[in-house]
Design a protein around this motif. Structure first.
Motif, PDB file in Angstrom:
ATOM      1  N   LEU A 144      -8.129   9.405  -4.640  1.00 48.79           N
ATOM      2  CA  LEU A 144      -8.234   8.313  -5.597  1.00 48.79           C
ATOM      3  C   LEU A 144      -7.646   7.049  -4.976  1.00 48.79           C
ATOM      4  O   LEU A 144      -6.484   7.054  -4.548  1.00 48.79           O
ATOM      5  N   THR A 145      -8.463   6.004  -4.881  1.00 43.22           N
ATOM      6  CA  THR A 145      -7.969   4.690  -4.476  1.00 43.22           C
ATOM      7  C   THR A 145      -7.743   3.900  -5.751  1.00 43.22           C
ATOM      8  O   THR A 145      -8.681   3.665  -6.527  1.00 43.22           O
ATOM      9  N   LEU A 146      -6.497   3.498  -5.976  1.00 42.70           N
ATOM     10  CA  LEU A 146      -6.072   2.966  -7.269  1.00 42.70           C
ATOM     11  C   LEU A 146      -5.511   1.554  -7.149  1.00 42.70           C
ATOM     12  O   LEU A 146      -4.812   1.227  -6.184  1.00 42.70           O
ATOM     13  N   ALA A 147      -5.809   0.733  -8.147  1.00 42.73           N
ATOM     14  CA  ALA A 147      -5.252  -0.623  -8.238  1.00 42.73           C
ATOM     15  C   ALA A 147      -4.320  -0.676  -9.440  1.00 42.73           C
ATOM     16  O   ALA A 147      -4.701  -0.266 -10.548  1.00 42.73           O
ATOM     17  N   PRO A 148      -3.092  -1.167  -9.284  1.00 42.15           N
ATOM     18  CA  PRO A 148      -2.179  -1.271 -10.418  1.00 42.15           C
ATOM     19  C   PRO A 148      -2.645  -2.372 -11.378  1.00 42.15           C
ATOM     20  O   PRO A 148      -3.048  -3.454 -10.966  1.00 42.15           O
ATOM     21  N   VAL A 149      -2.555  -2.086 -12.666  1.00 35.15           N
ATOM     22  CA  VAL A 149      -2.907  -3.070 -13.681  1.00 35.15           C
ATOM     23  C   VAL A 149      -1.779  -4.095 -13.776  1.00 35.15           C
ATOM     24  O   VAL A 149      -0.605  -3.728 -13.852  1.00 35.15           O
ATOM     25  N   ALA A 150      -2.139  -5.381 -13.781  1.00 31.05           N
ATOM     26  CA  ALA A 150      -1.139  -6.438 -13.863  1.00 31.05           C
ATOM     27  C   ALA A 150      -0.382  -6.349 -15.182  1.00 31.05           C
ATOM     28  O   ALA A 150      -0.956  -6.040 -16.234  1.00 31.05           O
ATOM     29  N   VAL A 209       0.870  -1.179   0.000  1.00 23.12           N
ATOM     30  CA  VAL A 209       0.000   0.000   0.000  1.00 23.12           C
ATOM     31  C   VAL A 209       0.902   1.222   0.000  1.00 23.12           C
ATOM     32  O   VAL A 209       1.835   1.316   0.809  1.00 23.12           O
ATOM     33  N   VAL A 210       0.644   2.144  -0.912  1.00 23.43           N
ATOM     34  CA  VAL A 210       1.400   3.395  -0.978  1.00 23.43           C
ATOM     35  C   VAL A 210       0.426   4.549  -0.810  1.00 23.43           C
ATOM     36  O   VAL A 210      -0.579   4.640  -1.516  1.00 23.43           O
ATOM     37  N   ARG A 266       5.409   2.674 -10.026  1.00 22.88           N
ATOM     38  CA  ARG A 266       6.650   1.925  -9.830  1.00 22.88           C
ATOM     39  C   ARG A 266       6.809   1.463  -8.385  1.00 22.88           C
ATOM     40  O   ARG A 266       7.446   0.436  -8.119  1.00 22.88           O
ATOM     41  N   LEU A 267       6.214   2.203  -7.444  1.00 23.20           N
ATOM     42  CA  LEU A 267       6.444   1.939  -6.024  1.00 23.20           C
ATOM     43  C   LEU A 267       5.450   0.984  -5.396  1.00 23.20           C
ATOM     44  O   LEU A 267       5.634   0.575  -4.250  1.00 23.20           O
ATOM     45  N   VAL A 268       4.375   0.616  -6.114  1.00 22.65           N
ATOM     46  CA  VAL A 268       3.363  -0.264  -5.535  1.00 22.65           C
ATOM     47  C   VAL A 268       3.576  -1.689  -6.038  1.00 22.65           C
ATOM     48  O   VAL A 268       3.883  -1.920  -7.209  1.00 22.65           O
ATOM     49  N   ALA A 269       3.423  -2.645  -5.137  1.00 25.17           N
ATOM     50  CA  ALA A 269       3.593  -4.057  -5.476  1.00 25.17           C
ATOM     51  C   ALA A 269       2.379  -4.570  -6.248  1.00 25.17           C
ATOM     52  O   ALA A 269       1.277  -4.020  -6.143  1.00 25.17           O
ATOM     53  N   PRO A 270       2.552  -5.634  -7.031  1.00 21.56           N
ATOM     54  CA  PRO A 270       1.408  -6.222  -7.735  1.00 21.56           C
ATOM     55  C   PRO A 270       0.284  -6.573  -6.764  1.00 21.56           C
ATOM     56  O   PRO A 270       0.529  -7.109  -5.679  1.00 21.56           O
ATOM     57  N   GLY A 271      -0.934  -6.258  -7.153  1.00 21.71           N
ATOM     58  CA  GLY A 271      -2.085  -6.542  -6.307  1.00 21.71           C
ATOM     59  C   GLY A 271      -2.282  -5.570  -5.170  1.00 21.71           C
ATOM     60  O   GLY A 271      -3.179  -5.758  -4.343  1.00 21.71           O
ATOM     61  N   GLY A 272      -1.461  -4.529  -5.122  1.00 19.86           N
ATOM     62  CA  GLY A 272      -1.534  -3.584  -4.016  1.00 19.86           C
ATOM     63  C   GLY A 272      -2.510  -2.446  -4.262  1.00 19.86           C
ATOM     64  O   GLY A 272      -3.380  -2.515  -5.145  1.00 19.86           O
ATOM     65  N   ARG A 273      -2.363  -1.408  -3.481  1.00 21.36           N
ATOM     66  CA  ARG A 273      -3.236  -0.245  -3.576  1.00 21.36           C
ATOM     67  C   ARG A 273      -2.404   1.030  -3.434  1.00 21.36           C
ATOM     68  O   ARG A 273      -1.431   1.066  -2.680  1.00 21.36           O
TER      69      ARG A 273
END
Length: 286
Positions: free
Chosen positions: A278-284, A134-135, A163-170
């Motif tokens: 904005l609550t954002l999910a990184p695209v895989a 989570v960032v 770049r700073l958020v892990a896969p599946g993170g927020r």
């Protein structure tokens, strides 16, 4: 937000919230206390904060823990609430204001989180920290960009956050936006060197998030009531001190600063500058 610095012109990422206390002094009557009425360093109600924290903590709760990175954390109130909502998680708050960092450490200790969080004095620009699950970047998008970067800073900051958020993170981004295009007269009533291209509009901000590789899970904006609560709380310590110390040697300086700040809000950015969460999910990428 929690940041002690934000846009290149201000301290919340929205408007010029200058420190109202001046340099550290030992005489308690020489300056008002600093931001004791402010819970979050930005226009954010307890109710909205609860919802944002719950959504941000979801991947941590599912995984039984994880890591949280708060960039421009200030005293890290949102960071600490995410850690409370996700037992087993650890966090790092990064900021340059030592007084705010000390407040964060004290708050963490009082809440039994001292072993799970660090507050570190360093710049967020070109940070080597992360990726984290989570960032948080609340009113601090400018802190991710070089000082000479041209506005708007949101799009560049979003690319850094991806770049700073892990896969599946927020990612939770708190950022200013124009509710309407400011006129020359509007800009003249704002902070020094205010520019029409300093912020995106709300649609542009959401589109910048998509272009950076996110899907917006939630887009919400601070209400007028949240703005008024924050702005009043921001000045309340100073106003109370001025009422009790009208003839103090520093009173004229602090009175002028508080009056200028209040006028900047009431006659300037009120109903012009919005603040979005904005609550954002990184695209895989696989």
């Amino acid at each position: 937000m929690d940041s002690s610095t934000s846009t290149h012109t201000g301290t919340t990422g929205t408007a010029p919230h200058a420190d109202t206390t001046g340099p550290h002094v030992t005489d308690p009557d020489a300056a008002p206390p600093r931001l004791t009425r402010v819970t979050f360093h930005g226009p954010l109600s307890q109710e909205r904060a609860d919802r944002i924290v719950r959504r941000a903590a979801e991947p941590l709760v599912r995984a039984g823990g994880g890591t949280v990175l708060d960039l421009g954390s200030g005293w890290g109130e949102t960071l600490l609430r995410v850690l409370e909502a996700a037992p087993g998680s650890t966090g790092i708050g990064v900021d340059l204001n030592e007084e705010d960092l000390a407040r964060g450490r004290a708050s963490a200790g009082a809440r039994g989180l001292g072993e799970r969080v660090e507050f570190i004095a360093e710049s967020a620009t070109d940070t080597a920290r992360g990726p984290a699950d989570v960032v948080l970047c609340l009113g601090s998008a400018h802190a991710l960009c070089p000082a000479d970067a041209p506005p708007p800073y949101s799009a560049d900051a979003l690319r850094v956050l991806r770049r700073l958020v892990a896969p599946g993170g927020r990612v939770v981004l708190g950022e200013g936006f124009w509710q309407r295009t400011p006129t020359a007269a509007d800009l003249a009533a704002l902070w020094p060197d205010a520019r029409a291209d300093e912020h995106l509009d709300l649609g542009g901000l959401a589109e910048a998030a998509v272009a950076a590789g996110f899907r917006p899970l939630w887009v919400e904006t601070a209400s007028e009531e949240e703005w008024e609560e924050f702005e009043s709380a921001y000045l309340a310590d100073t106003e109370e001190w001025l009422a009790s110390h009208p003839h103090h040697p520093r009173a004229a300086e602090l009175r002028e600063r508080a009056d200028r700040h209040r006028a900047g809000f009431l006659r300037g950015y009120r109903r012009l500058l919005g603040f979005a969460y904005l609550t954002l999910a990184p695209v895989a990428t696989d």
